[in-house]
Design a protein around this motif. Structure first.
Motif, mmCIF file in Angstrom:
data_model
loop_
_atom_site.group_PDB
_atom_site.id
_atom_site.type_symbol
_atom_site.label_atom_id
_atom_site.label_comp_id
_atom_site.label_asym_id
_atom_site.label_seq_id
_atom_site.Cartn_x
_atom_site.Cartn_y
_atom_site.Cartn_z
ATOM 1 N N SER A 193 0.871 -1.082 0.178
ATOM 2 C CA SER A 193 0.110 0.025 0.033
ATOM 3 C C SER A 193 1.062 1.352 -0.129
ATOM 4 O O SER A 193 0.515 2.041 -0.692
ATOM 5 C CB SER A 193 -1.013 -0.061 1.153
ATOM 6 O OG SER A 193 -1.938 1.193 1.035
ATOM 7 N N PRO A 194 1.926 1.413 0.857
ATOM 8 C CA PRO A 194 2.674 2.575 1.045
ATOM 9 C C PRO A 194 3.422 2.865 -0.565
ATOM 10 O O PRO A 194 4.107 3.736 -0.914
ATOM 11 C CB PRO A 194 3.630 2.571 2.000
ATOM 12 C CG PRO A 194 3.534 1.096 2.237
ATOM 13 C CD PRO A 194 2.381 0.338 1.870
ATOM 14 N N LEU A 195 3.722 1.674 -1.235
ATOM 15 C CA LEU A 195 4.564 1.769 -2.355
ATOM 16 C C LEU A 195 3.682 1.877 -3.712
ATOM 17 O O LEU A 195 4.031 3.038 -4.316
ATOM 18 C CB LEU A 195 5.261 0.217 -2.771
ATOM 19 C CG LEU A 195 6.189 -0.210 -1.851
ATOM 20 C CD1 LEU A 195 6.710 -1.645 -2.160
ATOM 21 C CD2 LEU A 195 7.424 0.770 -2.140
ATOM 22 N N PHE A 196 2.648 1.303 -3.829
ATOM 23 C CA PHE A 196 1.852 1.607 -4.846
ATOM 24 C C PHE A 196 0.838 2.590 -4.685
ATOM 25 O O PHE A 196 0.049 3.216 -5.812
ATOM 26 C CB PHE A 196 1.381 0.200 -5.571
ATOM 27 C CG PHE A 196 2.412 -0.633 -6.093
ATOM 28 C CD1 PHE A 196 2.739 -0.421 -7.408
ATOM 29 C CD2 PHE A 196 2.833 -1.705 -5.391
ATOM 30 C CE1 PHE A 196 3.728 -1.158 -8.114
ATOM 31 C CE2 PHE A 196 3.742 -2.511 -6.023
ATOM 32 C CZ PHE A 196 4.183 -2.354 -7.298
ATOM 33 N N GLY A 197 0.356 2.460 -3.468
ATOM 34 C CA GLY A 197 -0.975 3.505 -3.311
ATOM 35 C C GLY A 197 -0.963 5.060 -3.871
ATOM 36 O O GLY A 197 -1.672 5.321 -4.548
ATOM 37 N N PRO A 198 0.220 5.595 -3.432
ATOM 38 C CA PRO A 198 0.444 7.217 -3.881
ATOM 39 C C PRO A 198 0.719 7.127 -5.486
ATOM 40 O O PRO A 198 -0.012 8.089 -6.078
ATOM 41 C CB PRO A 198 1.711 7.338 -3.159
ATOM 42 C CG PRO A 198 1.872 6.737 -1.971
ATOM 43 C CD PRO A 198 1.101 5.144 -2.348
ATOM 44 N N LEU A 199 1.025 6.165 -5.897
ATOM 45 C CA LEU A 199 1.512 6.218 -7.194
ATOM 46 C C LEU A 199 -0.006 5.946 -8.183
ATOM 47 O O LEU A 199 -0.124 6.736 -9.368
ATOM 48 C CB LEU A 199 2.395 4.899 -7.846
ATOM 49 C CG LEU A 199 3.055 5.012 -8.984
ATOM 50 C CD1 LEU A 199 4.167 6.061 -9.247
ATOM 51 C CD2 LEU A 199 3.679 3.889 -9.343
ATOM 52 N N LEU A 200 -0.891 5.175 -7.664
ATOM 53 C CA LEU A 200 -1.998 4.604 -8.404
ATOM 54 C C LEU A 200 -2.968 5.972 -8.026
ATOM 55 O O LEU A 200 -3.825 6.106 -9.159
ATOM 56 C CB LEU A 200 -2.660 3.421 -7.834
ATOM 57 C CG LEU A 200 -1.828 2.116 -8.064
ATOM 58 C CD1 LEU A 200 -2.382 0.879 -7.380
ATOM 59 C CD2 LEU A 200 -1.703 1.934 -9.630
ATOM 60 N N ARG A 201 -3.106 6.583 -6.997
ATOM 61 C CA ARG A 201 -3.750 7.992 -6.798
ATOM 62 C C ARG A 201 -3.350 8.778 -7.592
ATOM 63 O O ARG A 201 -4.374 9.471 -8.229
ATOM 64 C CB ARG A 201 -3.704 8.112 -5.462
ATOM 65 C CG ARG A 201 -4.505 7.376 -4.461
ATOM 66 C CD ARG A 201 -4.707 7.971 -2.896
ATOM 67 N NE ARG A 201 -3.062 8.182 -2.383
ATOM 68 C CZ ARG A 201 -2.843 7.107 -1.459
ATOM 69 N NH1 ARG A 201 -3.386 5.980 -1.179
ATOM 70 N NH2 ARG A 201 -1.362 7.340 -0.915
ATOM 71 N N ALA A 202 -2.057 9.057 -8.021
ATOM 72 C CA ALA A 202 -1.621 9.959 -8.934
ATOM 73 C C ALA A 202 -2.337 9.811 -10.275
ATOM 74 O O ALA A 202 -2.391 10.725 -10.768
ATOM 75 C CB ALA A 202 -0.026 10.119 -8.929
#
Length: 475
Positions: free
Chosen positions: A338-347
């Motif tokens: 979640s901390p790895l892909f979460g911000p990337l997918l939200r962006a």
């Protein structure tokens, strides 16, 4: 010794491979933590051969004489290996304990291989090979780590400091692991060359051994060697049992590594050439998405770590094959991804170029180590597409003529990249001109992320009104 050889006789009598494998493990069971210490204490280097021989009882055993002798040699070598492990635990040879343990365990492995090739061990005993080869790889890694520490501290020196340093640094780094890979490859050959009937064939150990080779080659950063195994499996496909007959754990791991290999080769999905469809029916010919998805669905629901490993490569693959972002429910808050892909997918969903760059930079080292950085970097095109879609919708594109000025798109892109257009105009941050944005839009049109064309005469992007102007977004 009584406990281990009692288990040995029970396993031989019942034909239980997993039960037999427990007598060749370097780790004592949780319910009997002193088992290996008692096993080693019950004999000594002078009498171990006779002691093991008396326990196996050549004359009275149902085993053939050749098999009995082979098992005696294996357990003598096993006793010696346990001795090295116990001495390492007590600190009697701290300097090179890992190397000595590896060499002793390698002898156990070689004798076990010889038992299959010369003494005719039955295929039901294959779990013994699984256990021994698994720990051979572990001990090889420990031995290389110990060697690296000694080289780094200056305890190991080259005879010549002129030209040898660079060569030794590259050669000695994984010397034992490379040696272990050669031994495991012998096990692979032992399995794939078996000509016994399928019911009694060692071929049922192929996928486990292949997976172990994959792990070793990935650790050595020699992924290309994995393709030799795949070619050998494909050549022997007609003589192998069907994949449904293998343990599910073997198939899940195999499909995971196969999917990663195709992912690294950027073979994200099946080619559309109909002529290759026949070849794609066998597993080694399928591509990244199919193998990773199949392995994910075959995973046990409680195997969270395995699912996280699969999602690490399945998410970038999904971005490339479907041009869409996964749903937020795919990565729960407690997931380590979640901390790895979460911000990337939200962006990606919001089309924020600045947030995408920040998320990619924040986890850059992790993405590079997992070999997904370049694939995720290419997803920047999806982020830009989603941004242009939002700009077009805000400009009334759904009800309008499907035209939007390049200058309007450029202003939105600059805002997304810098956080505020005014700062960009004042010279703070990177300034992207209208013509550069036009080139980016042309690239998206070429890649099929936007359906339309650019009117240079009117500095306008004309979008398709008959279908999806932005494929993958429903708009």
């Amino acid at each position: 010794m009584d406990t281990i050889f009692q288990t040995f006789h029970q396993a031989q009598f019942s034909g239980s491979g997993p039960h037999l494998a427990t007598t060749l493990t370097p780790i004592a069971p949780p319910h009997d933590s002193t088992l290996l210490r008692r096993f080693h204490k019950d004999s000594n280097v002078f009498s171990i051969q006779k002691d093991v021989q008396s326990y196996i009882r050549i004359q009275q055993s149902h085993l053939s004489k050749t098999e009995s002798i082979a098992w005696i040699d294996i357990y003598v070598a096993y006793w010696k290996a346990i001795g090295e492990i116990l001495r390492a635990e007590t600190g009697h040879h701290r300097d090179d304990w890992a190397i000595k343990v590896y060499e002793a365990w390698k002898e156990v492995t070689n004798l076990l291989i010889r038992g299959y090739s010369h003494a005719g061990f039955g295929a039901w005993t294959m779990p013994c090979l699984y256990t021994v080869s698994k720990y051979l790889r572990v001990f090889a890694i420990k031995a290389d780590e110990e060697q690296a520490v000694k080289v780094g501290s200056g305890e190991v020196k080259m005879e010549s400091d002129a030209l040898g340093d660079d060569i030794m640094a590259g050669f000695e780094k994984n010397e034992r692991l490379e040696d272990a890979a050669r031994v495991i490859n012998r096990i692979f050959t032992l399995c794939i060359s078996d000509r016994a009937p399928i019911e009694e064939s060692r071929k049922f150990g192929l996928y486990y051994t292949t997976n172990l080779l994959f792990k070793t080659y990935f650790k050595l950063n020699s992924i290309s060697l994995s393709k030799n195994c795949l070619r050998a499996l494909e050549a022997a496909r007609s003589d192998m049992p069907s994949m449904e007959q293998f343990p599910k754990s073997h198939i899940v791991t195999f499909r995971y590594y196969l999917g990663v290999i195709h992912f690294l080769d950027e073979e994200y999905h099946k080619p559309k050439n109909k002529n290759t469809q026949v070849k794609l029916t066998s597993p080694p010919q399928t591509q990244a998405e199919e193998n990773l998805t199949s392995a994910y669905h075959m995973c046990h629901r409680s195997a969270h770590r395995n699912k996280d490993l699969l999602l690490t490569y399945l998410i970038p693959t999904h971005l490339h094959t479907t041009l869409t972002t996964p749903t937020p429910t795919l990565l729960p808050a407690h997931s380590p991804l979640s901390p790895l892909f979460g911000p990337l997918l939200r962006a990606l969903r919001t089309g924020s170029l600045s947030a995408f760059s920040a998320a990619l930079a924040a986890s850059e080292n992790t993405f590079v180590n997992r070999r997904v950085y370049l694939s995720l970097e290419r997803a920047r095109d999806l982020c830009l597409r989603n941004l242009l879609r939002r700009i077009w919708v805000l400009q009334g594109g759904r009800e309008g003529s499907g035209r939007v000025k390049v200058a309007v798109l450029a202003r939105g892109v600059r805002w997304s990249m810098t956080g505020a257009e005014s700062r960009a105009e004042e010279g703070e941050g990177f300034v992207l001109g209208d013509e550069e944005v036009e080139c980016l839009v042309a690239g998206l049109v070429f890649k099929g992320l936007i359906k339309g064309y650019i009117s240079r005469e009117h500095a306008t992007v004309v979008l398709n009104r008959k279908g999806e102007a932005f494929p993958g977004t429903g708009v």
